[in-house]
Scaffold this motif. Sequence first.
Motif, mmCIF file in Angstrom:
data_model
loop_
_atom_site.group_PDB
_atom_site.id
_atom_site.type_symbol
_atom_site.label_atom_id
_atom_site.label_comp_id
_atom_site.label_asym_id
_atom_site.label_seq_id
_atom_site.Cartn_x
_atom_site.Cartn_y
_atom_site.Cartn_z
ATOM 1 N N ARG A 20 2.136 1.667 -3.486
ATOM 2 C CA ARG A 20 1.048 2.140 -4.344
ATOM 3 C C ARG A 20 0.843 3.635 -4.160
ATOM 4 N NH1 ARG A 20 -3.233 4.164 -3.303
ATOM 5 N NH2 ARG A 20 -3.182 3.496 -1.137
ATOM 6 N N SER A 21 0.870 4.070 -2.917
ATOM 7 C CA SER A 21 0.697 5.484 -2.613
ATOM 8 C C SER A 21 1.837 6.314 -3.206
ATOM 9 C CB SER A 21 0.628 5.672 -1.098
ATOM 10 O OG SER A 21 0.483 7.020 -0.776
ATOM 11 N N VAL A 67 3.015 9.779 -10.163
ATOM 12 C CA VAL A 67 2.185 10.035 -11.337
ATOM 13 C C VAL A 67 1.570 11.429 -11.256
ATOM 14 C CG1 VAL A 67 0.058 9.347 -12.528
ATOM 15 C CG2 VAL A 67 1.719 7.610 -11.845
ATOM 16 N N ALA A 68 1.071 11.789 -10.092
ATOM 17 C CA ALA A 68 0.467 13.119 -9.916
ATOM 18 C C ALA A 68 1.500 14.213 -10.148
ATOM 19 C CB ALA A 68 -0.139 13.241 -8.517
ATOM 20 N N ASP A 117 3.647 5.529 -5.807
ATOM 21 C CA ASP A 117 3.454 5.539 -7.259
ATOM 22 C C ASP A 117 2.415 6.575 -7.664
ATOM 23 O OD1 ASP A 117 5.324 3.567 -7.676
ATOM 24 O OD2 ASP A 117 3.862 1.955 -7.956
ATOM 25 N N GLU A 118 1.323 6.648 -6.923
ATOM 26 C CA GLU A 118 0.274 7.623 -7.223
ATOM 27 C C GLU A 118 0.809 9.051 -7.092
ATOM 28 O OE1 GLU A 118 -3.043 6.720 -4.691
ATOM 29 O OE2 GLU A 118 -3.663 5.018 -5.920
ATOM 30 N N GLU A 119 1.631 9.287 -6.070
ATOM 31 C CA GLU A 119 2.216 10.622 -5.884
ATOM 32 C C GLU A 119 3.155 10.969 -7.034
ATOM 33 O OE1 GLU A 119 4.006 11.074 -2.029
ATOM 34 O OE2 GLU A 119 2.247 10.245 -1.027
ATOM 35 N N ASP A 159 0.831 -1.202 0.000
ATOM 36 C CA ASP A 159 0.000 0.000 0.000
ATOM 37 C C ASP A 159 0.869 1.257 0.000
ATOM 38 O OD1 ASP A 159 -2.716 1.239 0.197
ATOM 39 O OD2 ASP A 159 -1.816 2.054 2.027
ATOM 40 N N ARG A 196 2.013 14.675 -13.765
ATOM 41 C CA ARG A 196 0.863 15.361 -14.368
ATOM 42 C C ARG A 196 0.931 16.864 -14.107
ATOM 43 N NH1 ARG A 196 -3.052 10.605 -12.860
ATOM 44 N NH2 ARG A 196 -2.929 9.441 -14.806
#
Length: 81
Positions: free
Chosen positions: A47-48, A54-55, A50-52, A44, A58
């Motif tokens: 995953r968190s 990607v953000a 990775d999301e940061e 987890d 962006r």
Amino acid sequence: MARREVLVQLDDDLVGQLDQIADAIGTSRSDLLRRGARAVIEADSLRSADEELVAAYRRYPLDPDLVRSAERLAAHTLPEW
């Protein structure tokens, strides 16, 4: 580290599989479940992260000229396999 007993209900098949794995690696069912809980927490966290990432890309996308320059540099400096 202090431990707290937690009641978890598992079906017989799952308990049997856990016991087989625990026996095969020479540990207890409880230790195996603790390892599993840590693995879930670590997954987890990754995953968190990775999301940061990607953000962030962006918000600040890579400059296409920088990407092309890096590709050209890599093509000339990477070892041949």
